[in-house]
Design an enzyme around this catalytic site. Structure first.
Site, PDB file in Angstrom:
ATOM      1  N   ASP A 154      -4.520 -15.718 -17.101  1.00  0.00           N
ATOM      2  CA  ASP A 154      -4.661 -17.157 -16.888  1.00  0.00           C
ATOM      3  C   ASP A 154      -4.501 -17.932 -18.181  1.00  0.00           C
ATOM      4  OD1 ASP A 154      -5.036 -17.735 -14.133  1.00  0.00           O
ATOM      5  OD2 ASP A 154      -6.893 -16.584 -14.235  1.00  0.00           O
ATOM      6  N   GLU A 162     -10.341 -18.371 -20.337  1.00  0.00           N
ATOM      7  CA  GLU A 162      -9.065 -18.395 -19.615  1.00  0.00           C
ATOM      8  C   GLU A 162      -8.400 -19.761 -19.675  1.00  0.00           C
ATOM      9  OE1 GLU A 162      -9.179 -15.684 -16.007  1.00  0.00           O
ATOM     10  OE2 GLU A 162     -11.081 -16.730 -15.791  1.00  0.00           O
ATOM     11  N   HIS A 171       0.807  -1.212   0.000  1.00  0.00           N
ATOM     12  CA  HIS A 171       0.000   0.000   0.000  1.00  0.00           C
ATOM     13  C   HIS A 171       0.841   1.265   0.000  1.00  0.00           C
ATOM     14  CE1 HIS A 171      -4.066  -1.898   1.000  1.00  0.00           C
ATOM     15  NE2 HIS A 171      -4.058  -1.418  -0.222  1.00  0.00           N
ATOM     16  N   CYS A 191      -9.270  -8.733 -21.072  1.00  0.00           N
ATOM     17  CA  CYS A 191      -9.164  -7.949 -19.836  1.00  0.00           C
ATOM     18  C   CYS A 191      -7.927  -8.302 -19.013  1.00  0.00           C
ATOM     19  CB  CYS A 191     -10.422  -8.107 -18.987  1.00  0.00           C
ATOM     20  SG  CYS A 191     -10.730  -9.817 -18.525  1.00  0.00           S
TER      21      CYS A 191
HETATM   22  C1  PEP Z   1      -7.017 -12.989 -16.283  1.00  0.00           C
HETATM   23  O1  PEP Z   1      -6.800 -14.130 -15.891  1.00  0.00           O
HETATM   24  O2  PEP Z   1      -6.482 -12.477 -17.292  1.00  0.00           O
HETATM   25  C2  PEP Z   1      -7.940 -12.119 -15.547  1.00  0.00           C
HETATM   26  C3  PEP Z   1      -8.295 -10.944 -16.011  1.00  0.00           C
HETATM   27  O3  PEP Z   1      -8.367 -12.577 -14.344  1.00  0.00           O
HETATM   28  P1  PEP Z   1      -7.435 -12.544 -13.033  1.00  0.00           P
HETATM   29  O4  PEP Z   1      -6.186 -11.776 -13.367  1.00  0.00           O
HETATM   30  O5  PEP Z   1      -8.253 -11.901 -11.984  1.00  0.00           O
HETATM   31  O6  PEP Z   1      -7.201 -14.000 -12.802  1.00  0.00           O
HETATM   32 MG    MG Z   2      -8.107 -15.010 -14.424  1.00  0.00          MG
END
Ligand code: PEP
Ligand code: MG
Length: 587
Positions: free
Chosen positions: A456, A432, A190, A503
């Site tokens: 992932d 994923e 933090h 994402c």
């Molecule tokens: C990913 O796996 O790319 C994702 C966006 O989920 P996280 O990073 O939360 O596993």
């Molecule tokens: Mg993920």
């Protein structure tokens, strides 16, 4: 002398060292007479009250200086001080063990900190710094120690310390701190988060910084590359100055992006959204100029607490986020627990390979009521804006069908209760796992959109643990195997008339974002900080050029070849202010 550490907050700085050494909060064990117990408890309560008052002051100051988003760290500290277990255990210790407040309190906080230190999850492990920060604040009150440790910081300086808690980072006067160099900590400590929020460059995990950097010694700090150089010569200073001017120009150029659309030069528009971990982060997302929230990692709501969040609590938080976004879409990912995000109250047992174990939708499906509760909260929030719903870690059509069935049951509950909700919430899944990639055509029959979780997908495609620092040089977003998986997914989705986003972190790199655009993504979701950079990248290229780049990348046989291709093609197209900021660059 050159020191290497972790780049924790971007920016560069040059100035004299100011060593911030911890005041020694010596705690002695004192036996308390029975008639003094009540007074000792009073002393403890009043120390907690003063610490709370101080923290509230800092919190409000940070909220007005940086916004509510940055202030939430202090809410967590305030919650720690308000924890009934803390108050009860310490008061009981004073009463039953007849020991002084600081002794009992320190022992309690030590146990809590040790618990966090032993956790596997880096994010949670780094929360230990917050506990130490709180502990020092209360001890200072109990011991009557002065907190003005930096009272002789009079000129703008590079603050060098062993470690600094977030409130210490926040309390130091902004105009006198050019950068931080800390001996310990990570990017998600933090302290580092507050430094980023205040725009102060920081390099952490710099070994022996206090032993080698003397007060007043000139040092250069590079928060992009995680490098600190002491006693720079005239050449190094000249390069530094040129770089400083370049960075100023970059910042000015990016500031103009906020109101623009994420559209290529030849008019191809994509949705550019922001990722959200905590509801309070929505303020940063809103200010970044994002088209919406493309990934709300709701599982953080379930962590750092001892019991399950109820429907009302979740509804209130989700509603706040959706209202704040004023009609822009908010994509709620249902709880992605398990793996490295474990809540003890879920009773998850030890697993040899947690990332291949009870994780994501698999885990959610084993607790149908917990899952329905979250879906009800999300649907109720949908009455106040535009919600999307997404299931994580789907690895088969059956899982998706079961999740949709629970979604239907949650909707039936809401109907029976007469609650308002949007019946047209789009429901999609994350891609994923390799199985989801290869079943994308079948999954697209039941999911209205896909969002590719590249973090992932890379680890499962390449069989490389995303958290293993020994593999970090091989964990490659640009590996052709990953790109082919993404390409296959996009084709299957488009054939079924579905949209696809990305994402994971790879979407936040300007060059890679152009490649993803060429592969055909319809949406990208990135951290708030990256939104303007990615927007600038999209706006600098032609869609056709990105498509040509993507076809060539798909034909490559190695990540290195793709990297070369992307560098050669995309760098020339992107504005110079988007090139990775490197010390050696020509001005
Ligand atoms: C990913 O796996 O790319 C994702 C966006 O989920 P996280 O990073 O939360 O596993
Ligand atoms: Mg993920």
């Amino acid at each position: 002398m050159r020191f290497e550490g972790i780049a924790a907050s971007p920016g560069i700085a040059l100035g004299p060292v100011y060593r911030l050494e911890r005041e020694h909060l010596a705690v002695r064990e004192v036996v308390i007479a029975s008639e003094d117990v009540v007074r000792e408890i009073e002393r403890f309560r009043s120390a907690l009250d003063s610490a709370r008052r101080d923290l509230t002051g800092i919190r409000d100051g940070i909220a007005s200086e940086l916004g509510e988003h940055e202030a939430h760290i202090y809410d967590a500290h305030l919650m720690m001080l308000d924890d009934p277990d803390l108050v009860q255990t310490v008061e009981k210790g004073i009463r039953e063990d007849r020991r002084n407040a600081e002794f009992v309190f320190r022992a309690y906080m030590g146990r809590v900190a040790a618990h966090f230190e032993n956790l596997e999850n880096e994010y949670l492990r780094e929360r230990r710094d917050d506990i130490v920060d709180c502990e020092r604040r209360v001890l200072r009150e109990l011991l009557g120690a002065a907190s003005g440790q930096a009272s002789d910081l009079r000129e703008p300086s590079i603050v060098v310390a062993h470690e600094l808690g977030p409130s210490e980072v926040a309390m130091l006067p902004r105009d006198l701190v050019l950068a931080f160099v800390l001996e310990v900590g990570g990017r998600t400590s933090h302290g580092a988060i507050v430094a980023r929020g205040r725009g102060i460059p920081a390099v952490v995990s710099v070994r022996d910084a206090l032993a080698k950097l003397e007060r007043g010694m000139p040092v250069m700090v590079d928060g992009f590359e995680g490098v600190v150089v002491s006693d720079p010569d005239a050449d190094a200073r000249a390069r530094y100055e040129a770089r400083r001017l370049r960075l100023e120009a970059r910042t000015r150029a990016l500031a103009t992006m906020q109101a623009e659309r994420a559209e290529t030069r030849d008019g191809h528009r994509i949705e550019l959204a922001a990722n959200l971990e905590l509801p309070e982060d929505v303020y940063g997302a809103e200010a970044s100029g994002a088209d919406g929230i493309g990934l709300f990692r709701t599982e953080f709501f379930y962590l750092n607490r001892t019991d399950l969040p109820n429907e009302e609590e979740q509804y209130a938080a989700y509603r706040m986020v959706i209202e704040r976004m004023q009609g822009r879409p908010v994509l709620f990912r249902t709880m992605d627990l398990g793996g490295d995000k474990v809540a003890s109250y879920l009773g998850v047992t030890h697993e040899t390979n947690p990332f291949l174990g009870m994780r994501g939708i698999r885990l959610a499906l084993t607790s149908p009521e917990m899952f329905r509760t979250q879906i009800r909260a999300i649907y109720r929030a949908s009455a106040h804006g535009k919600a999307r719903l997404m299931f994580p870690m789907v690895s088969s059509v059956d899982e998706l069908l079961r999740a949709l069935q629970l979604r239907d049951e949650a909707i039936a509950d809401l109907r029976a209760r007469g609650c308002a909700f949007d019946p047209n919430v789009e429901v999609g899944i994350m891609i994923e796992t390799p199985s989801a990639v290869w079943m994308a055509d079948a999954l697209a029959q039941h999911a209205q959109f896909f969002s590719i979780g590249s973090n992932d997908l890379i680890q499962y495609t390449l069989a490389m643990d995303r958290d293993n620092e020994r593999l970090s040089h091989l964990y490659e977003p640009l590996d052709p195997a990953v790109l082919r998986g993404i390409h296959h997914t996009i084709r299957a989705a488009h054939d079924a008339g579905r949209w696809v986003g990305v994402c994971g972190e790879m979407a936040g790199d300007p060059q890679t974002a152009v490649l993803l655009l060429g592969l055909g993504v319809d949406e990208l979701s990135v951290s708030c900080f990256d939104v303007p950079r990615i927007k600038a990248a999209i706006r600098s290229v032609r869609h056709e050029a990105a498509q040509a780049l993507a076809s060539e990348a798909l034909a490559c046989h190695s990540a290195a070849a793709v990297r070369r291709l992307v560098r050669d093609r995309v760098n020339a197209l992107l504005p110079s202010f988007l090139a990775p900021e490197r010390a050696g660059e020509a001005p």
